[in-house]
Design a protein around this motif. Structure first.
Motif, PDB file in Angstrom:
ATOM      1  N   LEU A  28       0.819  -1.211   0.000  1.00  0.00           N
ATOM      2  CA  LEU A  28       0.000   0.000   0.000  1.00  0.00           C
ATOM      3  C   LEU A  28       0.856   1.266   0.000  1.00  0.00           C
ATOM      4  N   GLY A  29       2.064   1.152   0.523  1.00  0.00           N
ATOM      5  CA  GLY A  29       2.935   2.307   0.611  1.00  0.00           C
ATOM      6  C   GLY A  29       3.339   2.875  -0.731  1.00  0.00           C
ATOM      7  N   ILE A  30       3.138   2.122  -1.797  1.00  0.00           N
ATOM      8  CA  ILE A  30       3.491   2.628  -3.124  1.00  0.00           C
ATOM      9  C   ILE A  30       2.658   3.854  -3.495  1.00  0.00           C
ATOM     10  N   PHE A  31       1.482   3.993  -2.853  1.00  0.00           N
ATOM     11  CA  PHE A  31       0.611   5.133  -3.165  1.00  0.00           C
ATOM     12  C   PHE A  31       1.182   6.450  -2.645  1.00  0.00           C
ATOM     13  N   ALA A  56       4.756   6.739  -2.339  1.00  0.00           N
ATOM     14  CA  ALA A  56       6.191   6.636  -2.612  1.00  0.00           C
ATOM     15  C   ALA A  56       6.606   7.777  -3.542  1.00  0.00           C
ATOM     16  N   GLY A  57       6.622   8.971  -3.002  1.00  0.00           N
ATOM     17  CA  GLY A  57       6.832  10.162  -3.821  1.00  0.00           C
ATOM     18  C   GLY A  57       8.199  10.232  -4.460  1.00  0.00           C
ATOM     19  N   ARG A  58       9.241   9.829  -3.746  1.00  0.00           N
ATOM     20  CA  ARG A  58      10.589   9.894  -4.301  1.00  0.00           C
ATOM     21  C   ARG A  58      10.718   8.993  -5.532  1.00  0.00           C
ATOM     22  N   SER A  59      10.227   7.769  -5.427  1.00  0.00           N
ATOM     23  CA  SER A  59      10.270   6.856  -6.567  1.00  0.00           C
ATOM     24  C   SER A  59       9.443   7.401  -7.728  1.00  0.00           C
ATOM     25  N   ALA A  60       8.333   8.056  -7.406  1.00  0.00           N
ATOM     26  CA  ALA A  60       7.472   8.611  -8.452  1.00  0.00           C
ATOM     27  C   ALA A  60       8.192   9.702  -9.239  1.00  0.00           C
ATOM     28  N   VAL A  61       8.980  10.531  -8.564  1.00  0.00           N
ATOM     29  CA  VAL A  61       9.758  11.562  -9.258  1.00  0.00           C
ATOM     30  C   VAL A  61      10.755  10.921 -10.225  1.00  0.00           C
ATOM     31  N   LEU A  62      11.396   9.850  -9.789  1.00  0.00           N
ATOM     32  CA  LEU A  62      12.348   9.147 -10.653  1.00  0.00           C
ATOM     33  C   LEU A  62      11.635   8.513 -11.840  1.00  0.00           C
ATOM     34  N   TYR A  69      11.394  -0.771  -7.641  1.00  0.00           N
ATOM     35  CA  TYR A  69      10.819   0.571  -7.597  1.00  0.00           C
ATOM     36  C   TYR A  69      10.411   0.966  -6.184  1.00  0.00           C
ATOM     37  N   TYR A  70       9.751   0.052  -5.491  1.00  0.00           N
ATOM     38  CA  TYR A  70       9.239   0.422  -4.167  1.00  0.00           C
ATOM     39  C   TYR A  70      10.082  -0.116  -3.022  1.00  0.00           C
ATOM     40  N   TYR A  71      10.393  -1.415  -3.051  1.00  0.00           N
ATOM     41  CA  TYR A  71      11.118  -2.000  -1.931  1.00  0.00           C
ATOM     42  C   TYR A  71      12.631  -1.846  -2.039  1.00  0.00           C
ATOM     43  N   GLY A  72      13.135  -1.528  -3.247  1.00  0.00           N
ATOM     44  CA  GLY A  72      14.571  -1.348  -3.404  1.00  0.00           C
ATOM     45  C   GLY A  72      15.150  -0.319  -2.444  1.00  0.00           C
ATOM     46  N   PRO A  73      14.579   0.894  -2.371  1.00  0.00           N
ATOM     47  CA  PRO A  73      15.089   1.876  -1.397  1.00  0.00           C
ATOM     48  C   PRO A  73      14.969   1.400   0.053  1.00  0.00           C
ATOM     49  N   HIS A  74      13.876   0.696   0.388  1.00  0.00           N
ATOM     50  CA  HIS A  74      13.726   0.153   1.744  1.00  0.00           C
ATOM     51  C   HIS A  74      14.834  -0.854   2.043  1.00  0.00           C
TER      52      HIS A  74
END
Length: 401
Positions: A55-58, A60-66, A271-276
């Protein structure tokens, strides 16, 4: 329908819309972080727990900018390689498309601070209270009007730093594509990744006390010049997807359901879990955490270009509409949020106020799209036919020969 069969790729518009919404929600989420009030701290804890779920992908602003940057690289490839497009006409078209709506956002930011800012908001965190806290000056406004210089982009509208980087890279991109030409696809990817690593290393050195380089890395915060070579990697990945589109489509079409599911899952994870994951192993530097997200964004763009199920989902009317207003939504959500908070915080409960802010943001974004963005698109499309643009284009072409 695929990216190969249409000139305007509708599913990419939808991805922009989803990404813009994700950036907006990420800023709403940040309101609750590190709040001194216990009830907001509890909300922050819940959001933190949910951030480890899909759900956190909604937000995930930093990834969205990339993701925006990867998509821009894809689109710029086709713009620059258009048979009717020379450098001057490309630059004029790109500048007008980005700059006219950008001016509206800056105007709203200045007007919002002038009309509504009367000091910090008690109970809300330092991240939110830093915005609009500096005095309005002619100098700061001129810096914003210059657009591609380094300046404090947090002053009036804290989203515009991405537009500064995007315009700088757009100016450089014809030369980048020329460098990529006639090379194996992986060569520029490796070279520009190493450039990204070098830029980050220089910045980290400067932050640790390398004062000789401090002007390059510290001035302007996110508009600092050092970030421009750093972000070029994302644009190059997008352009590589465009240059290799025929072979990528053939490869993707040969995959079965399991293979396509695996590709999407890898893209989603990066995209989402990579930074985590990077943070979990003890590396907390924001730049290092970007790299898996950039690669994941490229994979998700590939899937959205060629997967029929993804295309069917992304071309639903609501997502197409979200894509249509995505640029205005991205540019204006921050100033509307700040204006609503400074005007009504303490009068209206925060949850209700945030819901109202979202509604106002969509309304204003729709109006901005109709009366500012659409005219800007129309002007930018006509600009290559302007006599002065044609004349400069011919002068440059003749000087090259």
């Amino acid at each position: 329908m695929s990216a190969e069969n249409v000139r305007h790729i509708q599913q990419f518009d939808a991805i922009r819309g989803i990404a813009a919404l994700s950036v907006m929600l990420s800023h709403y989420v940040l309101i609750f972080m590190n709040s001194p009030l216990s009830n907001y701290h509890n909300i922050s804890s819940i959001i933190g727990d949910l951030s480890y779920t899909p759900l956190g992908i909604f937000w995930a602003g930093r990834s969205a900018v990339l993701l925006f940057f990867v998509l821009s690289g894809y689109v710029l490839f086709f713009m620059i390689n258009s048979a009717s497009m020379n450098y001057v006409s490309f630059l004029m078209k790109r500048s007008l498309r980005l700059y006219i709506p950008y001016l509206l956002a800056v105007f709203f930011g200045v007007a919002g601070e002038y009309l509504f800012y009367h000091g910090g908001l008690p109970g809300l965190n330092p991240w939110l209270n830093q915005f609009w806290s500096a005095p309005i000056t002619i100098r700061s406004i001129l810096y914003h009007l210059l657009f591609v210089d380094e300046f404090n982009a947090n002053h009036y509208d804290f989203t515009v730093w991405t537009l500064v980087q995007e315009m700088r890279i757009s100016i450089l991109f014809p030369a980048i594509l020329w460098f990529m030409r006639d090379k194996k696809w992986w060569v520029p990817v490796v070279i520009f990744f190493m450039l990204s690593v070098l830029a980050m290393a220089i910045r980290m050195f400067a932050l640790s006390g390398g004062h000789i380089l401090s002007w390059l890395t510290l001035s302007g915060s996110l508009t600092a010049y050092i970030f421009t070579p750093y972000y070029i990697f994302a644009f190059v990945l997008g352009a590589t997807l465009a240059t290799q589109r025929a072979s990528l489509q053939k490869w993707y079409n040969r995959l079965g359901i399991q293979g396509r599911t695996a590709v999407f899952s890898i893209g989603f994870f990066l995209y989402y879990y990579g930074p985590h994951f990077i943070s979990a192993v003890g590396i907390h530097h924001l730049m290092v955490r970007d790299w898996p997200a950039i690669m994941g964004a490229a994979i998700l763009v590939l899937v959205s270009a060629y997967d029929l199920v993804a295309i069917q989902v992304l071309t639903t009317p609501i997502l197409i509409y979200l894509g249509k207003i995505s640029y205005s939504l991205y540019l204006l959500h921050a100033v509307i949020l700040l204006a609503m908070l400074h005007a009504f915080y303490g009068v209206i409960s925060l949850p209700v106020l945030l819901l109202l802010s979202i509604g106002v943001t969509f309304l204003v974004s729709e109006l901005a799209y109709r009366f500012v963005e659409k005219p800007a698109i129309s002007i930018s499309r006509r600009s290559p036919q302007w006599p002065i643009v044609k004349r400069f284009g011919k002068l440059i072409k003749s000087s090259e020969t």
